[in-house]
Design an enzyme around this catalytic site. Structure first.
Site, PDB file in Angstrom:
ATOM      1  N   ASP A 456       0.824  -1.010  -0.039  1.00  0.00           N
ATOM      2  CA  ASP A 456      -0.262   0.127  -0.497  1.00  0.00           C
ATOM      3  C   ASP A 456       0.859   1.093   0.250  1.00  0.00           C
ATOM      4  O   ASP A 456       2.300   1.363   0.100  1.00  0.00           O
ATOM      5  CB  ASP A 456      -0.748   0.254   1.116  1.00  0.00           C
ATOM      6  CG  ASP A 456      -2.065   0.109   1.211  1.00  0.00           C
ATOM      7  OD1 ASP A 456      -2.502   1.766   0.224  1.00  0.00           O
ATOM      8  OD2 ASP A 456      -3.275  -0.133   1.683  1.00  0.00           O
ATOM      9  N   ASP A 520     -10.365   1.784  -2.871  1.00  0.00           N
ATOM     10  CA  ASP A 520     -11.621   0.762  -1.585  1.00  0.00           C
ATOM     11  C   ASP A 520     -13.137   1.022  -2.205  1.00  0.00           C
ATOM     12  O   ASP A 520     -13.641   0.716  -1.089  1.00  0.00           O
ATOM     13  CB  ASP A 520     -10.749   2.435  -0.528  1.00  0.00           C
ATOM     14  CG  ASP A 520      -9.819   1.656  -0.526  1.00  0.00           C
ATOM     15  OD1 ASP A 520      -8.832   0.761  -0.496  1.00  0.00           O
ATOM     16  OD2 ASP A 520      -8.827   2.265   0.279  1.00  0.00           O
TER      17      ASP A 520
HETATM   18  C1  GLA Z   1      -5.649   1.085   2.032  1.00  0.00           C
HETATM   19  C2  GLA Z   1      -6.357   0.498   1.559  1.00  0.00           C
HETATM   20  C3  GLA Z   1      -7.288  -0.986   1.928  1.00  0.00           C
HETATM   21  C4  GLA Z   1      -6.431  -1.663   3.122  1.00  0.00           C
HETATM   22  C5  GLA Z   1      -6.202  -0.641   4.378  1.00  0.00           C
HETATM   23  C6  GLA Z   1      -5.429  -1.186   5.122  1.00  0.00           C
HETATM   24  O1  GLA Z   1      -6.738   1.971   2.588  1.00  0.00           O
HETATM   25  O2  GLA Z   1      -6.553   0.616  -0.212  1.00  0.00           O
HETATM   26  O3  GLA Z   1      -7.248  -2.227   0.740  1.00  0.00           O
HETATM   27  O4  GLA Z   1      -5.629  -2.509   2.891  1.00  0.00           O
HETATM   28  O5  GLA Z   1      -5.585   0.737   4.021  1.00  0.00           O
HETATM   29  O6  GLA Z   1      -5.008   0.630   6.024  1.00  0.00           O
END
Ligand code: GLA
Length: 717
Positions: A456, A520
């Site tokens: 990430d 997300d």
């Molecule tokens: C980001 C990612 C999510 C998840 C969160 C974890 O927002 O896009 O899919 O992995 O971090 O904190």
């Protein structure tokens, strides 16, 4: 260098470059031309009149767009040597053909002490890879100010441009934000510049991935399109510019921060590759070239193995890691056919919520007293491989790492940058920081059997300084290096690029990562748009698409499994839902979807993606057609209710016109909701008609409720 006209042509595309004025000048990029047997005729054809009110001879400045060649827009190369060498004029010194489909032009300005090169490689799929570079040869002695270090060349930018014909009238590019990536925006080309820049320190949620110029109202199936993509995961700029004289060009390059690249004598800056895509079969034609280009790479994931159906636990448990709960989840996942189980954020350091722990890539003894092995054993016993989440370019101030090394963050002028998600960016150009991350991640990957990592990047980079000097470029190179090193040490490791969803999806990262998390926002309705546009540039098998919970966490909307599955089917599919709460019926529907997906992923991940031009934007249809035209899978998606009682006939695309297809509806994950008394005959019995019929007359669909979709198969008989 007697030759003055150079022609590359392949797969329906031609690039024509003339060098009569001592500089390469692209005179055509577009439709394939026949072999050129009389070059002077083409040079006559492109000779422009000399207008009043401008220069005394006709000028096409060529690819370097120098002011010194009477070009009045932005030069391709910008920079200076302590104020000097601001207006170079490059003379061609060599034009060569390193291979049948490649041209290389090297030019020099001895007075400015600069050498530049440009190469054009026309790939098998009809894309042009443009690579450009500049080398500081050093200022001639009489130019340097005595006693001053004036030999460095400060590069402000090096972009690649291609000309657009006058009948390119429109721009289509994509903008976005967290939760709503890749929204299409269209505008007319007008005099001046349409510029898309990203200063996020990553390609960004707002990154267009590809910027198109198109003919008037070009659509998915029709019209000519010319697209540029920067293969780069850092700051970027894409632009369409029409000069006052009427010429139009499209360009792309790395956006350099002040002083980010200062070339010492003998040093070279290699610009990120720019990928140019032309199609006279609409946006889908360009998309198909981009997909074929990605699939031709030896390391393309589907050239290695089929994409495993994944379950990511993020939306199921967030950071509440508990072995018993995750064991139950793994057992259900294994039972319904999931092949990869991914433990997301929360397993390391003091990461009990998002205010702490980033930087400490050590398994939390508090949450995982016996390490991750007990969970991995359960995952493997249930027939799945294990994946793990990292965000190791980042650090929370509340972490052991930050307490030990506060100096390892990116910052400028001694200021601590504004926090985002309570985190700072680790300066990977600092050898200590790089070694720390590599060492800790490598230790986890060495200790445990981990097939895949989701990586990430949850904040934009601001004040992107390394010891106060701008370092986005070096940071971007560092993450590429780190990914490559992890893969070298752990053969077969797959990496997913995530950045708060789709904040780092680009054609640079495809050479270092194997999957992208598109957003997300896992609401199936919202995903329709995100997927439709992201997949224009990125092959579907590289895009993570998950079935989320019944009630979407992002929007609060509720959708049937049938609709969620019909949405998730088109990428690298998975589940992101607490399936321990699913009913037996829902589990059977998930299992049905997974087995359908497994049976068809070869087609879904190798076929031509087609998007049917919508008459009523309340319904979309799209599909994947086998490269040999023998099979296809399509979706009909009712986004909102149709304008009339009877929806428009559903048309197909990309089929063989003369072949006969048997079309049947399939319901791998339950039936869509309908608003009608009876089904139409087609959907009960299936139908056998020609590809031509399907692509022009189409089929009458049932009347679906909004936020419902149907899946059907077409098989050539
Ligand atoms: C980001 C990612 C999510 C998840 C969160 C974890 O927002 O896009 O899919 O992995 O971090 O904190």
């Amino acid at each position: 260098m007697a030759q003055k006209l150079f022609h590359l042509s392949r797969d329906g595309v031609s690039l024509l470059i003339e060098t009569t004025k001592g500089t390469p000048n692209v005179i055509h990029w577009g439709r394939e031309l026949p072999a050129i047997d009389d070059p002077p005729q083409y040079l006559i054809a492109v000779t422009e009149p000399t207008p009043h009110g401008l220069f005394d001879e006709s000028h096409r400045a060529g690819v370097w767009r120098e002011n010194a060649r009477a070009f009045l827009g932005q030069p391709a190369l910008q920079g200076h040597r302590s104020g000097r060498a601001f207006s170079p004029k490059f003379e061609l010194v060599s034009a060569t053909r390193p291979s049948a489909h490649e041209l290389l032009f090297v030019s020099r300005d001895d007075h400015a002490g600069l050498e530049v090169s440009l190469s054009y490689e026309l790939t098998e799929s009809g894309l042009i890879k443009i690579r450009s570079s500049v080398t500081n040869l050093g200022a001639p002695a009489d130019q340097t100010d005595a006693g001053q270090a004036t030999e460095d060349f400060t590069l402000n930018g090096l972009m690649a441009f291609l000309p657009l014909p006058d009948h390119a009238t429109d721009i289509l590019d994509f903008h976005g934000r967290w939760m709503r990536e890749r929204q299409a925006q269209r505008t007319k080309i007008s005099v001046g510049k349409h510029v898309r820049e990203s200063h996020e320190g990553r390609s960004g949620h707002d990154y267009t991935i590809v910027q198109f110029a198109t003919t008037d109202n070009a659509s998915f199936q029709n019209g000519e399109v010319w697209g540029l993509s920067l293969a780069w995961s850092g700051n970027n700029v894409h632009t369409v510019e029409r000069e006052m004289v009427g010429r139009t060009q499209i360009g792309a390059g790395e956006l350099l921060l002040p002083g980010e690249v200062i070339l010492a004598v003998g040093e070279t800056y290699d610009a990120p590759t720019v990928i140019a895509t032309y199609s006279n079969q609409g946006i889908d034609g360009a998309s198909d070239r981009l997909h074929r280009f990605q699939r031709a790479r030896a390391a393309h994931p589907t050239n290695i193995r089929p994409r495993p159906v994944s379950l990511n636990v993020w939306e199921a448990v967030y950071m509440n890691h508990d072995l018993a709960k995750l064991t139950a989840l793994a057992e259900v996942a294994g039972r319904i056919g999931v092949e990869r189980f991914v433990l997301d954020d929360g397993w390391f350091g003091a990461r009990r919520d998002d205010t702490a722990g980033l930087g400490d890539w050590v398994v939390s003894a508090e949450v995982w007293p016996n390490g991750l092995k007990p969970l991995i054993d359960v995952v493997q016993a249930n027939g799945m491989e294990f994946g793990l989440w990292f965000e190791a370019e980042m650090v929370n101030p509340n972490s052991d790492l930050y307490r030990a090394h506060p100096e390892w963050i990116m910052q400028a002028d001694g200021r601590t940058p504004v926090e985002a998600r309570w985190q700072q960016v680790l300066d990977l150009t600092h050898p200590g920081a790089y070694d720390h991350v590599l060492g800790q991640v490598d230790a986890i990957l060495s200790e445990y059997d981990i097939a895949y990592i989701k990586w990430d990047h949850n904040r934009p980079i601001t004040d992107a300084g390394h010891f106060d000097r701008a370092a986005v470029r070096a940071q971007t190179q560092a993450i590429y290096r780190l990914f490559d090193e992890l893969k070298r040490r752990h053969p077969g490791l797959e990496i997913e690029s995530c950045a708060s969803g789709g904040g780092r999806i680009d054609l640079g990262m495809i050479d270092h990562a194997d999957r992208f998390w598109a957003s997300d926002n896992n609401d199936a309705l919202e995903r329709q748009q995100i997927y439709r546009n992201t997949s224009i540039a990125i092959a579907p098998e590289l895009l993570g698409t998950h079935i989320g919970p019944t009630k979407a966490h992002s929007s609060g909307r509720t959708h049937s499994i049938s609709f969620r599955a019909a949405t998730a089917m088109w990428g690298h599919a998975g589940i992101e839902w607490d399936v321990t709460e699913a009913s037996e019926l829902e589990l059977a529907q998930l299992a049905g979807f997974i087995s359908f997906y497994k049976a068809n992923r070869d087609l879904l991940h190798s076929g031509r993606v087609v998007r049917v031009d919508a008459i009523d934007e309340n319904a979309w249809s799209h599909g994947v057609v086998a490269q040999d035209g023998s099979r296809a899978i399509f979706a009909y998606v009712q986004l909102r209710t149709a304008k009339q009682i009877l929806p428009n006939a559903m048309r197909f695309a990309g089929l063989e016109a003369g072949a006969t297809y048997r079309v049947t509806q399939v319901e791998p994950a339950g039936a869509p909701g309908k608003m009608q008394k009876f089904d139409s005959a087609t959907w009960i019995h299936g139908v056998e008609v020609s590809g031509a019929w399907l692509m022009s007359a189409g089929l009458r669909t049932p009347i679906l409720q909004p936020e419902q979709a149907m899946i059907f198969e077409a098989v050539r008989v």
